[in-house]
Scaffold this active site. Structure first.
Site, PDB file in Angstrom:
ATOM      1  N   CYS A  93       0.847  -1.201   0.000  1.00 14.88           N
ATOM      2  CA  CYS A  93       0.000   0.000   0.000  1.00 14.88           C
ATOM      3  C   CYS A  93       0.884   1.253   0.000  1.00 14.88           C
ATOM      4  O   CYS A  93       1.771   1.393   0.856  1.00 14.88           O
ATOM      5  CB  CYS A  93      -0.872  -0.034   1.257  1.00 14.88           C
ATOM      6  SG  CYS A  93      -1.904   1.402   1.484  1.00 14.88           S
ATOM      7  N   HIS A 125      -4.836   0.823  -6.229  1.00 12.32           N
ATOM      8  CA  HIS A 125      -6.095   0.674  -6.967  1.00 12.32           C
ATOM      9  C   HIS A 125      -6.039   1.268  -8.377  1.00 12.32           C
ATOM     10  O   HIS A 125      -6.815   0.884  -9.241  1.00 12.32           O
ATOM     11  CB  HIS A 125      -7.237   1.370  -6.219  1.00 12.32           C
ATOM     12  CG  HIS A 125      -7.794   0.574  -5.090  1.00 12.32           C
ATOM     13  ND1 HIS A 125      -7.079   0.294  -3.955  1.00 12.32           N
ATOM     14  CD2 HIS A 125      -9.008  -0.019  -4.927  1.00 12.32           C
ATOM     15  CE1 HIS A 125      -7.834  -0.418  -3.133  1.00 12.32           C
ATOM     16  NE2 HIS A 125      -9.001  -0.619  -3.693  1.00 12.32           N
TER      17      HIS A 125
HETATM   18  N1  DGL Z   1      -4.082   0.847  -1.041  1.00 12.52           N
HETATM   19  C1  DGL Z   1      -4.076   2.281  -0.977  1.00 12.52           C
HETATM   20  C2  DGL Z   1      -2.801   2.836  -1.581  1.00 12.52           C
HETATM   21  O1  DGL Z   1      -2.097   2.138  -2.290  1.00 12.52           O
HETATM   22  C3  DGL Z   1      -5.277   2.872  -1.670  1.00 12.52           C
HETATM   23  C4  DGL Z   1      -6.606   2.553  -1.073  1.00 12.52           C
HETATM   24  C5  DGL Z   1      -6.897   3.226   0.255  1.00 12.52           C
HETATM   25  O2  DGL Z   1      -7.108   4.445   0.305  1.00 12.52           O
HETATM   26  O3  DGL Z   1      -6.918   2.486   1.228  1.00 12.52           O
HETATM   27  O4  DGL Z   1      -2.469   3.963  -1.348  1.00 12.52           O
END
Ligand code: DGL
Length: 269
Positions: A72, A185
């Site tokens: 993430c 995403h």
């Molecule tokens: N997984 C998050 C990122 O890569 C995006 C989704 C979220 O806001 O949790 O920043």
């Protein structure tokens, strides 16, 4: 050596990283953890993101992982250093791999970073770029609506085109030649992003480079798994198992078995 690698994300988006890790390290057992109960991380405070990340890491450490990949961008932006400090195993994130890819790919050094509000506000990409490429022109754009659009599987939808145009049309004047998708995403909306930015802009994602880095760390530490048998993949999420499994099928192209778990409150690494 035969311990698994742990990968976590706020949700399903980190499966883009999972997929590349499978390609690069086909003999490794992998555990994927999506903190779907608390998604989105992108609009949370740095303190909350750090706490969530420590809880995700604790769960994965309990599964005896040998390497942690923070898939993430938002968690990498706020919690990577703390995780690296606290965990007794190597921890890699997606920021450094994304930065390297972006700077290798641009010719003009006029570049865009597209990410969550929290990633963009952290300034982590901007600072890293300025430190190494002080002449670069950086256009950092938060695109908060991309996450729900991807979650709703609006991959090929006029609404995604409209919202991409809303966020990205101002970049047309900026004359950039590369844009980094600094959120797990966003690759799902690549078609709309590409339409909005035009054909001359390279659209980049850090999953491939991150998997290369994971491979390099295991090689360096002599912890590659020598097994020849089919590796085991385990998937965990904290909520929305049906939504997760449906989206996972879109990402991976096959059905997964998902285990729902509840993270113990206030547990620290
Ligand atoms: N997984 C998050 C990122 O890569 C995006 C989704 C979220 O806001 O949790 O920043």
């Amino acid at each position: 050596m035969n311990r698994p690698i742990g990968i976590f994300d706020s949700g399903v988006g980190g499966l883009t990283v999972f997929r590349e890790v499978v390609n690069h390290l086909p003999h490794e057992d992998l555990i994927y953890f999506g903190d779907t109960a608390r998604l989105p991380y992108g609009s949370k405070s740095p303190e909350a993101i750090i706490r969530y990340s420590l809880e995700c890491a604790t769960f994965l450490l309990e599964q005896n992982i040998k390497l942690l990949i923070v898939a993430c961008h938002t968690a990498s932006a706020h919690a990577l250093e703390i995780l690296q400090e606290k965990l007794p195993i190597p921890v890699i994130g997606v920021i450094q791999p994304g930065f390297e890819l972006l700077m290798q790919s641009t010719r003009s050094q006029r570049i865009a970073i597209l990410g969550t509000e929290s990633t963009i506000a952290s300034g982590v990409y901007q600072n890293l770029i300025r430190q190494h490429y002080p002449m670069a022109s950086i256009f950092a754009v938060p695109c908060p609506l991309f996450v729900p659009l991807a979650e709703e599987r609006f991959f090929d939808h006029a609404a995604a085109d409209l919202i991409a145009a809303h966020y990205l049309d101002p970049l047309k004047e900026a004359n950039i030649d590369a844009a980094l998708l600094a959120c797990t995403h966003y690759p799902l909306l690549k078609r709309s992003i590409h339409k909005a930015l035009g054909p001359s802009v390279k659209i980049l994602e850090s999953a491939f480079t991150c998997a290369e880095q994971a491979q390099a760390v295991l090689c360096l530490n002599h912890t590659l798994n020598p097994q020849e048998i089919k590796p085991a993949y385990r998937f965990y999420a904290t909520d929305h198992p049906i939504r997760f499994s449906t989206l996972a099928k879109t990402f991976l192209g096959y059905e997964i078995h998902l285990t729902l778990i509840e993270l113990e409150k206030n547990k620290k690494v």
